[in-house]
Design a protein around this motif. Structure first.
Motif, PDB file in Angstrom:
ATOM      1  N   ASP A  89      58.199  37.735  41.146  1.00  0.00           N
ATOM      2  CA  ASP A  89      56.823  39.093  40.930  1.00  0.00           C
ATOM      3  C   ASP A  89      57.947  39.608  42.445  1.00  0.00           C
ATOM      4  O   ASP A  89      58.206  39.087  43.224  1.00  0.00           O
ATOM      5  CB  ASP A  89      55.731  38.656  41.254  1.00  0.00           C
ATOM      6  CG  ASP A  89      54.568  39.809  41.409  1.00  0.00           C
ATOM      7  OD1 ASP A  89      54.789  41.199  40.888  1.00  0.00           O
ATOM      8  OD2 ASP A  89      53.323  39.723  41.725  1.00  0.00           O
ATOM      9  N   GLY A  90      57.093  40.983  41.927  1.00  0.00           N
ATOM     10  CA  GLY A  90      57.582  42.534  43.518  1.00  0.00           C
ATOM     11  C   GLY A  90      58.223  42.543  42.742  1.00  0.00           C
ATOM     12  O   GLY A  90      60.045  42.906  42.350  1.00  0.00           O
ATOM     13  N   GLU A 135      54.156  35.109  52.564  1.00  0.00           N
ATOM     14  CA  GLU A 135      53.968  36.173  51.403  1.00  0.00           C
ATOM     15  C   GLU A 135      55.588  36.808  51.243  1.00  0.00           C
ATOM     16  O   GLU A 135      55.193  37.130  49.975  1.00  0.00           O
ATOM     17  CB  GLU A 135      53.959  37.231  52.209  1.00  0.00           C
ATOM     18  CG  GLU A 135      53.100  38.178  52.124  1.00  0.00           C
ATOM     19  CD  GLU A 135      52.556  39.468  52.892  1.00  0.00           C
ATOM     20  OE1 GLU A 135      52.418  40.995  52.951  1.00  0.00           O
ATOM     21  OE2 GLU A 135      52.055  39.214  53.398  1.00  0.00           O
ATOM     22  N   LYS A 136      56.028  36.745  52.548  1.00  0.00           N
ATOM     23  CA  LYS A 136      57.825  36.297  51.556  1.00  0.00           C
ATOM     24  C   LYS A 136      58.342  36.444  50.665  1.00  0.00           C
ATOM     25  O   LYS A 136      59.631  36.628  49.599  1.00  0.00           O
ATOM     26  CB  LYS A 136      58.718  36.794  52.876  1.00  0.00           C
ATOM     27  CG  LYS A 136      59.837  38.253  52.647  1.00  0.00           C
ATOM     28  CD  LYS A 136      61.002  37.853  53.936  1.00  0.00           C
ATOM     29  CE  LYS A 136      62.313  39.186  53.997  1.00  0.00           C
ATOM     30  NZ  LYS A 136      62.377  38.262  55.703  1.00  0.00           N
ATOM     31  N   ASN A 137      58.394  34.764  50.494  1.00  0.00           N
ATOM     32  CA  ASN A 137      58.698  34.520  49.510  1.00  0.00           C
ATOM     33  C   ASN A 137      57.922  33.327  48.869  1.00  0.00           C
ATOM     34  O   ASN A 137      57.814  31.709  49.415  1.00  0.00           O
ATOM     35  CB  ASN A 137      60.272  33.776  50.054  1.00  0.00           C
ATOM     36  CG  ASN A 137      61.209  32.881  48.399  1.00  0.00           C
ATOM     37  OD1 ASN A 137      60.670  33.216  47.835  1.00  0.00           O
ATOM     38  ND2 ASN A 137      61.492  32.075  49.319  1.00  0.00           N
TER      39      ASN A 137
END
Lengths: 768, 313
Positions: A89-90, A135-137
């Protein structure tokens, strides 16, 4: 179960497909509650609002991997709660596509092949299957491979390694060409470690065509499907290897199968029993019927007996060919703990007709029960394909198969040989016989008793050089002889050859004629021993040297065939580099053209037959005359623009009759077509060789075709057989060159008449 | 839309019976073995390729056929001497689908008669017509590009001068792009190093394609042309340049790659990751400090590349 019962189930499936996406089945003691799968797109909406539908792009064949459509997801679905998470996601992954993945043995990680953009290549990544706090990965995604080539079909194997296939160029041939003369995209097997990624990259010995669909087996080996293109053989079969790249051996499909291609095989709970897809090589969007393949020996299911494999199609009504399916097709099966099959399935034709109608088959995920022959819907989104589903459930890590093969040094040879080349199951199991010259329907085991040497032939593809494309009027790939190993009195032979490259074998008799042409590529790693029991010995039999512990060949030591690539024996038909003693046309020019030329053919006038082609510009018919047997280098038909590169009369005379035999409009040919002077890969039945005749290497008084008898084809001129070669002054050595050129496949092109230069960025180091 | 689908569906259904019939006819054992080498007589039909009939080839070139069906029929017609089919298949060299264009040339290039030789009235050969199309600036750029692709796919070295010239001098980037692809297909960098020259093309796609091609042909001598692309304006180009230099183990490029590996010099994380990975491949000690520094890169893929590179350094 009948096709009718299966069909009656389909309306229900159709209803479920549209109505139950979120009504997932509850965990009912299946042994798992989550699945992971890829969601791949097929309909693209452009920034300008334009819509394009990619139905079959990148997957015209079952081994194609180049399909890329942005917008893929890698989803984990909790079947109990219906909660879905997308690992990729992202924004970073918004244009990604996922081609394949695997779940680790402890079910805590996935390894997947992802392409982030159209410019990118498919690379390997790992990720956790549970969301972390970062949160970043959040899924802890790590990239493991980085090169300018595609890495796909990753599989966890024991010992912290990952096996996969790659289009990375290596060996002096670089990336090989698809089916020997399409694009250079062939995938070979490699391994990395989970920790070290590319730094621990190991490249396995090559096949001539694609290897795909790796699968770790519970005994530690790696199962895979391999495209076998060896002249006329053109199919996809099962093989396995050890994780260190050694012992690539056949596992099924070599002796009959229900379809041209066996792909996407997975292991069941029963030893040596697999489930996979049986389908056509093309046109079915990599889907087909589900097939169960049992390669276990009758006396012991843990022993592989690939030549007696039992294959059972378990999905009634699903075609194993390319024709439209009345009941849809299956794709990417996995075996669940309870024995049922988690698989993708799509209704409809699932073939080229979907493409014509711009109506993509709608692959969703189902559980197929082979007992009831029914599909149970798991998830099916509209407008995308749900593929490669695996249960998130731990499984035992296979035992590590120990290895001493740690070298990537291409100068270290692989040892090839047989304990007794006469040992074979080809006759008594498969009914094979040999005909031509001294043999007439002779059982292969009897014929193999005449084996004098074993010819080792390297194969290569159109990656060889500019100008190498079709290798001539033949379906054979490029070929070079590494050597001919002597068969000892006990039937043994042993040779050392360069590693990494695909070769096939021909046991040859005292006349240098191939007794049999091996139709499977074999290969080995540096330092590996690939000594067989015989020449296709019985797979479950005992293989021992005759009356002794050590074969004679082993006792004498292997013959050294470590020949540099530019020095290997090839037979360029014409225009060979200066000093090359193996140019075929040079033999004809020296010994044959005085009688076989444009005006005379032996003692008679040259005859011609006519083929006619319609001129595209003028719309008129253009006749071309082909000589019966003109052995000169006179250009018969063709000139390449701006450069003289002709088909000589000799090549067309000898091979065009066999080429025409394949398929041709009779109406286009006028006149008498001569005998098949040259049949690619079959000197024994080539009429040119029969006409010339050849003597034994051991006794010049013995001929392959007894003198004074009639020819096997009444269309050959002359009342009876003579030693025509001796009559015209051809030496035995020259005759053998002709025999080899034909037995190797009748190639026109060789690396030695096309200015071949080896791939100069070979990551394995020195080119051999 | 539903109406259209229904209509197409009825067409498809009607075509199905024809296809089934044709398919069944094509795989009869007799046809499979006709003309095949005698040594293969013991192989089962499933291991051999069924051959397309000349009629089938003509059918699929007539239109209203799925591309994959065209590919299959032509590929299975490898040795099918359907001389009358040549003009129809030649038209597919300019089809809208790239794979259809590729397979049409694949089939044409193995026709001994009727492709490489002039017509009876002195008209140019099909091969020469393709070369002329590439050179004819009055032709639409798409048609010139398709001609360049075809010259590459013919795999005849005589085509090298034509596509090499077009790769650097054709006014259309579409044609230059196709010509660079043709050089790759011909496994040749061009007589004047045109593949290297194309790396400095005005068009980003051409530059990217040329860099990609340099990693795939057997011999590429213009490493200096790749090194220059380290400073390219496009991150797409810089990334491909870094990958190519790593694969070629170009020690002369270490300094440039070190610069690309740093987030203070290079804003694109993909480029940084490729540069760090390349430093690992080259395994020159001069790249070690940059790889170590990349362990602290803000991007986790760059960190991955650094960890892997350091195992090699």
């Amino acid at each position: 179960m009948t096709g009718r019962r299966f069909l009656t189930a389909l309306p229900l499936l159709g209803f479920l497909a549209f109505g139950c996406t979120n009504d997932a089945p509850q965990d009912d003691d299946r042994g798992f509650s989550k699945i992971v799968y890829a969601v791949r797109t097929h309909t693209i909406v452009g920034e300008d609002g334009s819509v394009s539908v990619d139905v079959a792009g990148g997957m015209g064949q079952v081994m194609d991997y180049l399909r890329y459509n942005p917008g893929a997801r890698l989803e984990i679905r909790d079947l109990n709660t219906g909660v879905v998470e997308n690992i990729i996601d992202g924004d970073r992954y918004k244009n990604a596509d996922v081609s394949s993945f695997d779940v680790s043995f402890d079910a805590q990680k996935v390894v997947f092949s992802m392409k982030l953009s159209g410019d990118d290549d498919y690379h390997l990544y790992t990720a956790d299957v549970t969301r972390g706090e970062t949160e970043k990965n959040p899924f802890n995604i790590h990239q493991l491979t980085f090169g300018p080539h595609d890495d796909i079909h990753p599989q966890f194997v024991s010992g912290g390694r990952i096996a996969f296939v790659t289009a990375q160029p290596y060996t002096e041939m670089g990336t090989r060409a698809d089916e020997y003369n399409h694009s250079r995209i062939v995938t070979q097997i490699g391994t990395i470690t989970v920790e070290g990624g590319d730094a621990d990259r190991k490249l396995c010995s090559q096949n001539l065509s694609h290897t795909i669909n790796l699968r770790a087996l519970s005994d530690g080996r790696v199962l895979f499907s391999r495209w076998e293109h060896l002249e006329n053989v053109n199919d996809v079969k099962l093989f396995s290897m050890n994780p260190d790249c050694t012992q690539m051996v056949a596992m099924g499909g070599q002796h009959g199968k229900p379809a041209n291609s066996l792909v996407q095989l997975v292991e069941t709970k029963d030893p040596n029993v697999f489930v996979g897809v049986a389908t056509s090589r093309e046109d079915t969007i990599q889907a087909g019927a589900l097939v169960e393949i049992n390669v276990g020996a009758e006396h012991d299911a843990t022993v592989v007996d690939e030549e007696r494999a039992v294959m059972t199609v378990i999905t009634d009504g699903v075609p194993t060919g390319e024709e439209p399916s009345p009941v849809g097709r299956y794709r990417a099966p996995a075996v669940l703990p309870d024995g049922r099959i988690l698989t993708s399935w799509a209704a409809g034709f699932v073939n080229a007709l979907d493409e014509l109608a711009l109506s993509p088959p709608d692959f969703g995920i189902y559980i197929y029960d082979k007992k009831t022959k029914t599909n149970e819907l798991v998830v099916n989104y509209e407008g995308s394909w749900e593929l490669y589903a695996l249960p998130l459930t731990p499984r035992a890590e296979p035992p590590i198969i120990g290895s001493i093969q740690n070298s990537q040094d291409p100068t270290v040879p692989v040892q090839l040989g047989s304990i007794d080349v006469r040992s074979t199951s080809l006759a008594f199991v498969h009914g094979e016989t040999v005909s031509g010259a001294q043999f007439d329907g002779t059982p292969t085991d009897v014929a193999l008793a005449s084996a004098d040497r074993v010819r080792i032939i390297e194969g290569f593809s159109s990656e060889a050089a500019a100008g190498v494309n079709m290798f001539g009027l033949t379906m054979a790939e490029g070929a070079a002889i590494l050597g001919e190993a002597k068969v000892e009195e006990d039937g043994s032979w042993l040779a050392e050859i360069p590693p990494f490259i695909p070769v096939h074998l021909q046991p040859i008799d005292e006349f240098d004629l191939a007794i049999r042409n091996q139709t499977t590529w074999i290969q080995g790693m540096p330092g590996e021993s690939r000594v067989c029991g015989g020449c296709h010995e019985e797979r479950v039999g005992v293989n021992t040297p005759t009356n002794q512990q050590l074969s004679i060949a082993a006792g004498r030591g292997a013959q050294d065939f470590m020949v540099a690539v530019n020095d290997r024996i090839e037979y360029p038909w014409i225009n060979a580099t200066a000093g090359n003693p193996n140019e075929i046309q040079a033999i004809f020019n020296d010994k044959c053209v005085a009688c076989h030329n444009g005006t005379t053919n032996g003692s008679r006038a040259q005859e011609y037959y006519t083929v006619t082609v319609t001129d595209e510009i003028a719309g008129t018919a253009v006749p071309y005359q082909v000589p019966r047997l003109d052995l000169t280098d006179t250009p018969v038909t063709v000139e390449y623009d701006m450069e003289v590169q002709d088909w000589p009369a000799s090549y067309v005379s000898i091979f065009y009759p066999a080429a025409m035999e394949m398929e041709m409009d009779d109406a286009m040919v006028a006149g008498t077509v001569p005998p098949m002077w040259g049949i690619p890969s079959d000197a024994r039945n080539s009429k040119l060789i029969e006409k010339l005749n050849v003597t034994s290497v051991n006794d010049a008084g013995i001929h392959a075709w007894p003198l004074g008898q009639g020819f096997t084809d009444a269309n050959i001129q002359g009342a009876s057989r003579t030693d025509h070669a001796a009559e015209v002054g051809l030496t035995r050595e020259e005759i053998v060159k002709l025999i080899r050129a034909i037995d190797m496949g009748g190639q026109y092109y060789a690396r030695q008449n096309t200015d071949f230069v080896p791939f100069d960025n070979n990551p394995l180091g020195r080119n051999y | 839309m539903k109406i259209r689908n229904a209509f197409i569906g009825s067409l498809v259904a009607a075509a199905t019976s024809l296809l089934v019939t044709a398919s069944a006819a094509d795989v009869s054992p007799e046809k499979i073995h006709v003309g095949r080498s005698h040594v293969y007589k013991n192989l089962s039909p499933e291991s051999l390729e069924s051959t397309s009939s000349p009629e089938r080839i003509r059918q699929v070139t007539a239109g209203n056929t799925a591309p994959t069906e065209i590919w299959t029929v032509l590929e299975h017609g490898e040795r099918v001497e359907c001389l009358d089919c040549i003009p129809d298949v030649a038209k597919l060299m300019y089809d809208g689908h790239p794979k259809t264009r590729e397979i049409s040339v694949w089939w044409l290039r193995r026709r001994v008669f009727g492709v490489f030789n002039p017509g009876a009235n002195g008209s140019p050969s099909i091969y020469r017509q393709v070369a002329m199309t590439l050179q004819d600036q009055s032709q639409p750029e798409s048609r010139r590009a398709f001609a360049a692709e075809a010259l590459g796919e013919f795999l005849v070295s005589a085509g090298v001068p034509f596509v090499a010239e077009a790769a650097v001098n054709d006014p259309s980037p579409v044609v230059r792009l196709a010509s660079v692809g043709a050089l790759e297909r011909l496994n040749y960098e061009g007589p004047g190093g045109e593949l290297g020259q194309a790396m400095a093309d005005d068009n980003v796609d051409v530059r990217v394609r040329a860099l990609r091609a340099s990693t795939r042909i057997n011999v590429f001598t213009g490493v200096a042309d790749i090194v220059q692309r380290i400073d390219d304006d496009s991150p797409r180009v810089r990334l491909k340049a870094a990958q190519a230099l790593g694969m070629m183990r170009a020690t002369d490029a270490v300094v440039g790659l070190v610069a690309l590996a740093s987030s203070s010099n290079e804003s694109d994380p993909g480029v940084r990751a490729a540069a760090v990975a390349a430093l690992g491949q080259i395994a020159d000690p001069g790249g070690k400090a940059a790889a170590q520094a990349a362990l602290e890169d803000p991007d986790h893929f760059v960190q991955d590349a650094a960890r892997i590179a350091l195992r090699r350094l």
